[in-house]
Each structure stands twice: as C-alpha cells, then as structure tokens.
Design a protein around this motif. Structure first.
Motif, PDB file in Angstrom:
ATOM      1  N   LEU A   1     -10.692   4.977   1.784  1.00  0.00           N
ATOM      2  CA  LEU A   1      -9.479   5.162   0.994  1.00  0.00           C
ATOM      3  C   LEU A   1      -9.811   5.418  -0.472  1.00  0.00           C
ATOM      4  CD1 LEU A   1      -7.095   2.447   2.465  1.00  0.00           C
ATOM      5  CD2 LEU A   1      -6.679   4.905   2.406  1.00  0.00           C
TER       6      LEU A   1
ATOM      7  N   VAL B   1      -5.858  -1.351  -3.189  1.00  0.00           N
ATOM      8  CA  VAL B   1      -6.988  -1.079  -2.305  1.00  0.00           C
ATOM      9  C   VAL B   1      -8.206  -1.894  -2.742  1.00  0.00           C
ATOM     10  CG1 VAL B   1      -8.526   0.706  -1.398  1.00  0.00           C
ATOM     11  CG2 VAL B   1      -6.124   1.233  -1.841  1.00  0.00           C
TER      12      VAL B   1
ATOM     13  N   PHE C   1     -11.530   0.671   3.670  1.00  0.00           N
ATOM     14  CA  PHE C   1     -11.164   0.565   2.261  1.00  0.00           C
ATOM     15  C   PHE C   1     -11.997   1.531   1.407  1.00  0.00           C
ATOM     16  CE2 PHE C   1      -9.635  -3.907   3.252  1.00  0.00           C
ATOM     17  CZ  PHE C   1      -8.307  -3.590   3.055  1.00  0.00           C
TER      18      PHE C   1
ATOM     19  N   GLY D   1      -4.663   1.837   5.189  1.00  0.00           N
ATOM     20  CA  GLY D   1      -4.752   0.581   4.440  1.00  0.00           C
ATOM     21  C   GLY D   1      -4.281  -0.601   5.250  1.00  0.00           C
TER      22      GLY D   1
ATOM     23  N   LEU E   1       0.806  -1.206   0.000  1.00  0.00           N
ATOM     24  CA  LEU E   1       0.000   0.000   0.000  1.00  0.00           C
ATOM     25  C   LEU E   1       0.848   1.270   0.000  1.00  0.00           C
ATOM     26  CD1 LEU E   1      -2.720  -1.325   2.362  1.00  0.00           C
ATOM     27  CD2 LEU E   1      -3.113  -0.452   0.081  1.00  0.00           C
TER      28      LEU E   1
ATOM     29  N   LEU F   1      -5.026   2.399  -7.554  1.00  0.00           N
ATOM     30  CA  LEU F   1      -6.089   1.919  -6.662  1.00  0.00           C
ATOM     31  C   LEU F   1      -6.199   0.401  -6.658  1.00  0.00           C
ATOM     32  CD1 LEU F   1      -8.884   4.504  -7.526  1.00  0.00           C
ATOM     33  CD2 LEU F   1      -7.235   4.575  -5.660  1.00  0.00           C
TER      34      LEU F   1
END
Length: 611
Positions: A169, A186, A166, A147, A9, A183
């Motif tokens: 984020l 994630v 999540f 994360g 992450l 992304l």
C-alpha cells in the motif's frame, strides 16, 4: 500486545473542520468520518444533521451515516447500540446507491463486524466489496480493501502477510504521489503489525515518522497512541530513559481528552514494561488501572488483555488467590465473547437470509454453534475460489487462522482445562492447591490410574479410549463435587483429586466411591460390547510428610500417593491403598513410607477393606 485500533482507511482528508454544518448528505458523511475517532459526540451530532436534511438520499448513504453513528457509539463504549445498528446497516448494504457508496458501505460494515468480534462476517463482507469493485471497475477502492485485509491478517497472527500488504500500500501511494498525511493510517497499522511480530526496531522507524506527521488536533488520540507504542518499543529494546520520556509525553497528551480506551492501552504497556524491569508493585498498579479503564468502555478485547497481564503480574508476586479469581473471570469473559460473536453471526444471517430454504440451516446453527462456524467457514472458502489467486489465498488463510486460533485459545490457553475431558489440567489444579494458603496442610491428595488402559486403546481403538476417559472424567467430577474436592486430569489416564479438610474416613470414603463407581460404569462400544474399566488408587494426607527445600507443600503427599498407587497395581489392581499418620508420630520422608508403615508410625488403609 495492544488493543485493536482499526484505521479509517477510506479516504481521509486532514483539512480543518469548518464551523458551518454541511449542506449535503455527502458532506455530512465525510465530516462524520473525520470526527468519529477524536470527537465521537460531535460525530453523532453530524449524523443527526445528515439524516434530517431534506435532500435525496440513497439506502447506501443512509447506511454510511448509520455506520458513522455505530462507530462513534463504539468509541463511547455503547456496544449494544452499535450491534443493533450493524444489523440495520447489513439490511441496507444490498439496496440502492452508487457503486462508490455501496463499496464504501460494505467496507465500513466489514470493519463493524470485525470490531464486534465476528471475523467470518467481516471477511465475507470485504469479499462482497471486492467483488462489487471488480464488477464496476473501481480501481481506486483497492487500497482500502487491501488495508482492511492487512488489518484482519494482523489480528489473525499472519504478520508477514499483513506487513507485506501494508508495504505494498505504501509503495502504491508513493507511486501515485499521494500526500504524506494520507499515509498516516497505513503507517500506524504497519507499525502495530511490526510490534506484534516483535520487530521493534522496524516499528520505531515508522513511529518516529508518524508522531510529527499527526499535527491535526483531530489526530491527537492516535498521536498519543503512537507515542505509547514508541515508548513500549524503546523499552523492549532496553532504551529505558527514552522509553520513560516518551511514555510521559503520551500520558500528558492523553490528559487533554477523555478517551479511557486509549489510556487503558497506555497503562497496559506501562505495566508490561514495569514487569519486564522487575518492578512488581508498579506493574500491579498500572495493570489494575488498565483493567478499570477497559471495564469503563466495556470493550471485551481490552478487558481480556488487561486481565491476562494482571494475572501474570499477580502470579509472579505470589498473590495466587486473586490471580485465580481473575483467571476465572478471564475464562468466563472469553467464553462470553465467543458466545456473543456466535449470536452476532446468527443475527447477521437472519437479517441477510429471508427465504424459506435457509430455515433448516438457521435451526441447525442454533442447535450446534461449533458446527455452525465450521460450515460457514467452508462455504466461505468455496466462494472465494472465484477471487483472484492472491486475494483468494489470503482470505482463506485468514478464515482458517481465525477459526483455528479461536479454538486453540479456548481449549489450550484460556480455560486451562484438559481439552478432551473438560477437567482442570495439571497446571490449573496445582494453582488451585497453591491458592488454598495454609489450609492446604489439612487436605489430602488422591491419585487414580486406569488399569490396562493401553489394552483398551489397542483392542477397541482410540475413539473408544476417548469415550472411556470422558465417562470416567464425568464420574470423577460428580464425586469430587459431592465430596467438596478439587479434581483434574494429571496426564494420560491418570487423574488427581485434592480433598480439603480431609480426615482418614472421608478420604477413604472418596477413594472407595471412585473405585467402585468406575468399576460399575456401563460403557459399550458401537457394536454393544461391554468395556470393562477399573482403576487403582493411592492417597495420603499433606501433613505428616517431610517437605524438602524448594518443594510445594503438597508435593510429598503426591509422591506418597504415587507409591501407594503402585502398591495397588502390584496387589492386583481395582483397589486402592492409603497411608495415614498415627497420633503423635513425627514427619517422615515419603520415600521411607514402607518403613514407617512397618513401624506403626503410619496406618495402611485398603479400599475395598477386603479383597
């Protein structure tokens, strides 16, 4: 459901890897972090190059290179080397370097702790990263910290909170105009959390976005995993044709690179889907392959997942003997994982705490592993009070959940033992008897019930009652070993024993040893008062009793032993009765045992012989 796949992450760039070696330490760190998942051998070469550069290098930068080396070693199944590196990185984490590098190193160290099974150290380390980021006003590192917290929440079973993190984020990234390619980690972990929560439809939406987005060759292993997850989710929703197609695509992609860990996850998913469809033979084949692959990489979490599934498959297929053997391996490995985690935790403390005033604490930790976990968790909770309200609550919930789940799994689901006495519980004892095969018919069953146990609880309290159960259980376990018998806690104050290859004399001897041994126990409460404990017993052989349709072969003997136990209660307690068939007599219904005794078809045995 799936093996743990922690996402990188920290900032991930998807640009192609240039051919020349990086000219700087910073470039080496960045290149290695890009390669460690898909090409761990190549990542290790970059680490060696970065360490050999004749350029200024802070302790934090050296730690980031070593973290990349440790993670690559994990990908290659070299867990012992990775654990040694983690200790060295721990020592570097508190030394010099830019605030960005130090926060990055703490995040990486947290991931390594978690991958090694030490959840508490992972939580404490990510807390240190958050505190340093706040002190240095490094707002841009909040996403990777959140994360990692979300991933830990997922592993702790706090799916709603993990999914909320999540989604937060994603919203933050979209508001900042983040490139879609960044992304991917994630969304990948969000999809995994949704699947673990059983929300397959929601997970499919993200997985269908992910698969075409993973166009970079370095993302091929994760793309194959996403295909496997999508196939599994479709299968769970009954879309068999689409599920099989996606699983076939995942398998074809897996053949392009050597990653037994990811292939093990695929085989496990295929085995579970085959089991859902009633295809036991196919499920067993996939399950065995998943276990073999997991053993290759020596990743205990994957081995435990594969063992658990294969035990379920074999039990459904009636292969009780092998299921029992694999279950024993599962229990031993789970205990070993807990002990390894405890050793890792102690080594981390020794590396971090060097002052004399910590010596007493370390000594206490060595002597009492369970107490160590509790004390460190409580200390961690107190330190988290200084956090912002949201992070403090989240971390406290994670720590408590990890501690509770580790104990619940160890006591209730893993060992299949009674949590108080340590003896086999009813389910495990019956599984052991079922695994005896045809030889079970030559055995005998004994039931033992403590006399007036409720009165002991009422008079002395439940703590004394538990002490009595522990003393009695230890005696039963010793006598069972001495006589070659299996034993377990049947429920409450009742215990059961199975004696293989039983004769009337051997069974009578075991019954009297149990009765007299319990009668002779020296149990005292905290004031020194003697607690009198006796037991009543009933026993009967497996043979000579009629078996009704649908019954296990030992169930008629259990019924007969129960009737004889209550005969002992009626006879004044502290005694036992058994019944043994006469030579040449036919099988009888256990409910007609009284008539058979009167007719001489069964012989009544009393222990002790006179009373």
């Amino acid at each position: 459901m799936h093996a743990f796949l922690i996402a990188t992450l920290i900032a991930l760039q998807a640009s192609p890897t240039p051919e020349p070696l990086p000219e700087t330490v910073e470039g080496s760190i960045e290149r290695c972090e890009m390669m460690e998942y898909a090409d761990p051998e190549g990542a290790l070469r970059i680490v060696e190059h970065g360490l050999s550069l004749d350029a200024p290098r802070s302790a934090a930068q050296r730690g980031l290179l070593l973290a990349c080396r440790a993670w690559s070693q994990i990908q290659l199944g070299r867990l012992d080397e990775a654990r040694e590196l983690t200790l060295e990185i721990e020592a570097l984490a508190g030394q010099d370097g830019s605030a960005d590098d130090r926060v990055g190193l703490l995040i990486r160290l947290s991931q390594l702790h978690f991958r090694g099974g030490d959840g508490i150290s992972a939580l404490e380390t990510v807390e240190r990263a958050q505190q340093l980021a706040e002190a240095e006003a490094l707002v841009e590192v909040l996403p990777p910290i959140l994360g990692n917290i979300a991933i830990y929440l997922t592993e702790a079973g706090q799916f709603d909170a993990a999914i909320a993190h999540f989604e937060r984020l994603l919203a933050m990234a979209e508001a900042d105009g983040t490139e879609p390619g960044r992304l991917v980690p994630v969304r990948f972990n969000l999809a995994r959390a949704l699947m673990l929560d059983g929300r397959y439809g929601d997970a499919i939406e993200h997985l269908e976005w992910l698969i075409p987005a993973m166009s970079d060759p370095r993302e091929a292993p994760r793309q194959a995993s996403a295909m496997s997850m999508l196939g599994f989710a479709l299968g769970k929703l009954g879309e068999t044709e689409r599920s099989d197609d996606m699983m076939a695509r995942a398998e074809a992609l897996h053949q392009q690179f050597d990653n037994p860990g990811e292939l093990s996850v695929l085989r496990k998913d295929q085995a579970e889907l085959a089991l859902d469809r009633g295809k036991l033979e196919l499920a067993e084949r996939y399950g065995r392959e998943a276990l073999d692959l997991a053993r290759q990489i020596q990743y205990e979490r994957s081995v435990l997942d594969a063992l658990s599934l294969l035990v379920d498959i074999l039990e459904q297929g009636g292969q009780y003997e092998e299921a029992l053997a694999l279950h024993r391996e599962f229990a031993e490995r789970k205990q070993g994982l807990l002990e390894t985690s405890q050793r890792s935790r102690l080594n981390t403390l020794e590396a971090r705490l060097g002052m004399q005033q910590q010596a007493r604490e370390l000594d206490e930790l060595r002597q009492a592993a369970e107490l160590r976990e509790l004390r460190l968790a409580e200390e961690s909770f107190r330190r988290r009070v200084a956090w912002t309200a949201l992070i403090a609550v989240v971390i406290a919930a994670i720590g408590l959940s990890i501690w509770q789940r580790a104990n619940q799994q160890r006591l209730l689901r893993i060992s299949r033992t009674d949590p108080l006495t340590g003896l086999a519980n009813r389910r495990f004892l019956t599984l052991q008897m079922q695994s005896q095969g045809e030889t079970v018919q030559r055995g005998a069953l004994l039931l033992l019930d403590l006399d007036h146990f409720k009165s002991i609880n009422d008079r002395y309290g439940h703590d004394v009652g538990d002490q009595v159960l522990l003393e009695v259980s230890a005696l039963i376990d010793d006598l069972a070993d001495a006589h070659g018998a299996l034993c377990g806690r049947w429920g409450g104050e009742e215990f059961a024993l199975f004696l293989p290859e039983a004769t009337d004399a051997a069974t009578e001897s075991l019954a009297e040893a149990l009765r007299s041994g319990i009668d002779g126990l020296e149990i005292r409460n905290e004031t020194g008062e003697h607690i009198s404990v006796t037991a009543s017993l009933g026993f009967a052989p497996i043979r000579g009793l009629q078996l009704d349709s649908g019954q296990e072969v030992w169930e008629p003997a259990l019924k007969a032993a129960d009737l004889l136990l209550y005969r002992a209660k009626d006879a004044g307690r502290n005694c036992g009765f058994g019944a043994w068939p006469a030579e040449g007599s036919g099988a009888i219904n256990p409910l007609a045992l009284g008539e058979a005794l009167e007719a001489g078809r069964f012989r009544l045995i009393r222990v002790p012989e006179t009373g």
